[in-house]
Design an enzyme around this catalytic site. Structure first.
Site, PDB file in Angstrom:
ATOM      1  N   ASP A 134       0.815  -1.212   0.000  1.00  0.00           N
ATOM      2  CA  ASP A 134       0.000   0.000   0.000  1.00  0.00           C
ATOM      3  C   ASP A 134       0.854   1.270   0.000  1.00  0.00           C
ATOM      4  OD1 ASP A 134      -2.326   1.488   0.071  1.00  0.00           O
ATOM      5  OD2 ASP A 134      -2.520   1.401   2.253  1.00  0.00           O
ATOM      6  N   GLY A 180      -0.037   5.280  -4.535  1.00  0.00           N
ATOM      7  CA  GLY A 180      -0.665   6.531  -4.974  1.00  0.00           C
ATOM      8  C   GLY A 180      -0.078   7.732  -4.239  1.00  0.00           C
ATOM      9  N   HIS A 229       2.621   2.724  -8.888  1.00  0.00           N
ATOM     10  CA  HIS A 229       2.511   1.267  -9.088  1.00  0.00           C
ATOM     11  C   HIS A 229       3.757   0.752  -9.795  1.00  0.00           C
ATOM     12  CE1 HIS A 229      -1.498   1.615  -7.619  1.00  0.00           C
ATOM     13  NE2 HIS A 229      -2.029   2.114  -8.730  1.00  0.00           N
ATOM     14  N   THR A 236     -10.547  -7.602  -5.249  1.00  0.00           N
ATOM     15  CA  THR A 236     -11.874  -7.592  -5.878  1.00  0.00           C
ATOM     16  C   THR A 236     -12.514  -6.208  -5.731  1.00  0.00           C
ATOM     17  OG1 THR A 236     -12.644  -8.636  -3.831  1.00  0.00           O
ATOM     18  CG2 THR A 236     -12.459 -10.063  -5.738  1.00  0.00           C
ATOM     19  N   LEU A 290      10.862 -20.922  -2.842  1.00  0.00           N
ATOM     20  CA  LEU A 290       9.863 -20.007  -2.277  1.00  0.00           C
ATOM     21  C   LEU A 290       8.600 -20.090  -3.129  1.00  0.00           C
ATOM     22  CD1 LEU A 290       9.333 -17.267  -0.454  1.00  0.00           C
ATOM     23  CD2 LEU A 290       9.897 -16.093  -2.562  1.00  0.00           C
ATOM     24  N   ARG A 339      -5.068  -1.680   8.470  1.00  0.00           N
ATOM     25  CA  ARG A 339      -6.264  -2.437   8.071  1.00  0.00           C
ATOM     26  C   ARG A 339      -5.809  -3.685   7.350  1.00  0.00           C
ATOM     27  NH1 ARG A 339      -7.776   2.648   6.311  1.00  0.00           N
ATOM     28  NH2 ARG A 339      -6.901   2.284   4.252  1.00  0.00           N
TER      29      ARG A 339
HETATM   30  C1  FPP Z   1      -1.998   0.066  -3.316  1.00  0.00           C
HETATM   31  O1  FPP Z   1      -1.494   1.361  -3.445  1.00  0.00           O
HETATM   32  C2  FPP Z   1      -1.544  -0.858  -4.301  1.00  0.00           C
HETATM   33  C3  FPP Z   1      -2.340  -1.587  -5.118  1.00  0.00           C
HETATM   34  C4  FPP Z   1      -3.670  -1.229  -5.608  1.00  0.00           C
HETATM   35  C5  FPP Z   1      -1.866  -2.881  -5.551  1.00  0.00           C
HETATM   36  C6  FPP Z   1      -0.971  -2.790  -6.705  1.00  0.00           C
HETATM   37  C7  FPP Z   1       0.414  -2.985  -6.288  1.00  0.00           C
HETATM   38  C8  FPP Z   1       1.397  -2.789  -7.133  1.00  0.00           C
HETATM   39  C9  FPP Z   1       1.121  -2.393  -8.514  1.00  0.00           C
HETATM   40  C10 FPP Z   1       2.796  -2.982  -6.669  1.00  0.00           C
HETATM   41  C11 FPP Z   1       3.570  -3.951  -7.443  1.00  0.00           C
HETATM   42  C12 FPP Z   1       2.755  -5.009  -8.051  1.00  0.00           C
HETATM   43  C13 FPP Z   1       3.211  -5.904  -8.917  1.00  0.00           C
HETATM   44  C14 FPP Z   1       2.284  -6.746  -9.685  1.00  0.00           C
HETATM   45  C15 FPP Z   1       4.643  -6.041  -9.158  1.00  0.00           C
HETATM   46  P1  FPP Z   1      -2.582   2.515  -3.506  1.00  0.00           P
HETATM   47  O2  FPP Z   1      -2.794   2.818  -4.944  1.00  0.00           O
HETATM   48  O3  FPP Z   1      -3.803   2.106  -2.775  1.00  0.00           O
HETATM   49  O4  FPP Z   1      -1.855   3.675  -2.771  1.00  0.00           O
HETATM   50  P2  FPP Z   1      -2.554   4.854  -1.950  1.00  0.00           P
HETATM   51  O5  FPP Z   1      -3.250   4.221  -0.778  1.00  0.00           O
HETATM   52  O6  FPP Z   1      -1.392   5.712  -1.537  1.00  0.00           O
HETATM   53  O7  FPP Z   1      -3.486   5.547  -2.890  1.00  0.00           O
END
Ligand code: FPP
Length: 256
Positions: free
Chosen positions: A36, A39, A53, A82, A147, A210
């Site tokens: 997390d 963003g 990301h 989901t 792993l 969370r």
């Molecule tokens: C949360 O950050 C992240 C996700 C929605 C999951 C996606 C994760 C990645 C893309 C990292 C690497 C993944 C791969 C497949 C190598 P957020 O967008 O919720 O961040 P915020 O809470 O600061 O808005």
């Protein structure tokens, strides 16, 4: 007899950092990570969310190397939930494509390291192009033992439990099982990945405290560690730090 595959050792961290010295029983077998803060990381830099990301890919890869170095056997990454379908269509499109590309471009490296990739999630709605890359990665890495990396894509804990109940109901209807024979142990056979072990350490980055519907069944007795680092700034040292915190905890599993 088939030739034994040569496994490549994980690369050292660029700072030369080494894993903390802990006893084997202080190392979690299965670590679940909620990646997390992408963003916020991007926003702080005046960049689009998708850049966060993208930067998060290196964090996950470095954690895989660090997990192997310290002796973790199973790592589960929450790559798309989901609930993530509720994001803007552009971000959803980006995340789907990104998962597909990461699988395509990283599966050989994972395979060389002896990592077994497994997809964990719900098929419904998931882009078929993403699913086929995940399936390909699973097939390529299926005999690896160093792993297990569970890529949780289109995953939700409640969805998983509901889907298990649907499968159990069908098995009851067709008289394959009796309702009174359902136990916690055989319920788990109906989850997306029956082989998955219980989560020992649940790690979330970004400071949010969370679980966000991640591995609800499997994390019933997990130790929770929330670290104040945004995912793109995380690396294997973040994992090792969480493991040091874990090593200090006393796990009682309901006993006095
Ligand atoms: C949360 O950050 C992240 C996700 C929605 C999951 C996606 C994760 C990645 C893309 C990292 C690497 C993944 C791969 C497949 C190598 P957020 O967008 O919720 O961040 P915020 O809470 O600061 O808005």
């Amino acid at each position: 007899m088939a030739n034994k595959k040569k496994v490549v050792a994980p690369t050292a961290h660029w700072t030369g950092a080494k894993p903390p010295k802990l006893k084997p029983d202080q190392i979690p077998n299965h670590v679940a990570v909620v990646m997390d803060g992408n963003g916020r990381w991007a926003k702080e830099r005046g960049m689009p969310r998708t850049a966060g990301h993208e930067a998060g890919e290196a964090s996950l890869l470095d954690m895989v190397h660090g997990a192997i170095e310290i002796g973790v056997k199973e790592l589960s990454a929450y790559a798309f939930s989901t609930e993530n379908w509720r994001r803007s269509p552009d971000e959803v499109k980006f995340l789907m494509g990104f998962n597909r590309e990461v699988m395509r471009s990283r599966r050989d490296e994972m395979n060389d390291l002896g990592v077994r990739i497994r997809w964990v999630g719900r098929e419904q709605k998931l882009w078929s192009s993403v699913l086929s890359e995940l399936r390909e990665a699973e097939e390529l890495t299926k005999s690896n033992k160093v792993l297990t990396l569970n890529m949780c894509v289109n995953y939700g804990g409640r969805a998983e439990i509901v889907d298990a109940i649907t499968s159990i109901s069908k098995a009851i209807k067709s008289k394959k099982i009796k309702p009174e024979s359902i136990t916690e142990k055989n319920f788990a056979k109906y989850l997306y990945s029956p082989q998955m072990s219980d989560v020992d350490l649940f790690l979330r980055s970004s400071g949010e405290q969370r679980t966000s519907n991640f591995l609800m069944w499997q994390s019933a007795y997990a130790e929770m560690v929330f670290l104040d680092v945004l995912w793109p700034d995380a690396d294997r040292r973040t994992l090792w730090n969480a493991i040091e915190i874990y090593a200090e905890r006393e796990r009682r599993f309901g006993k006095a």
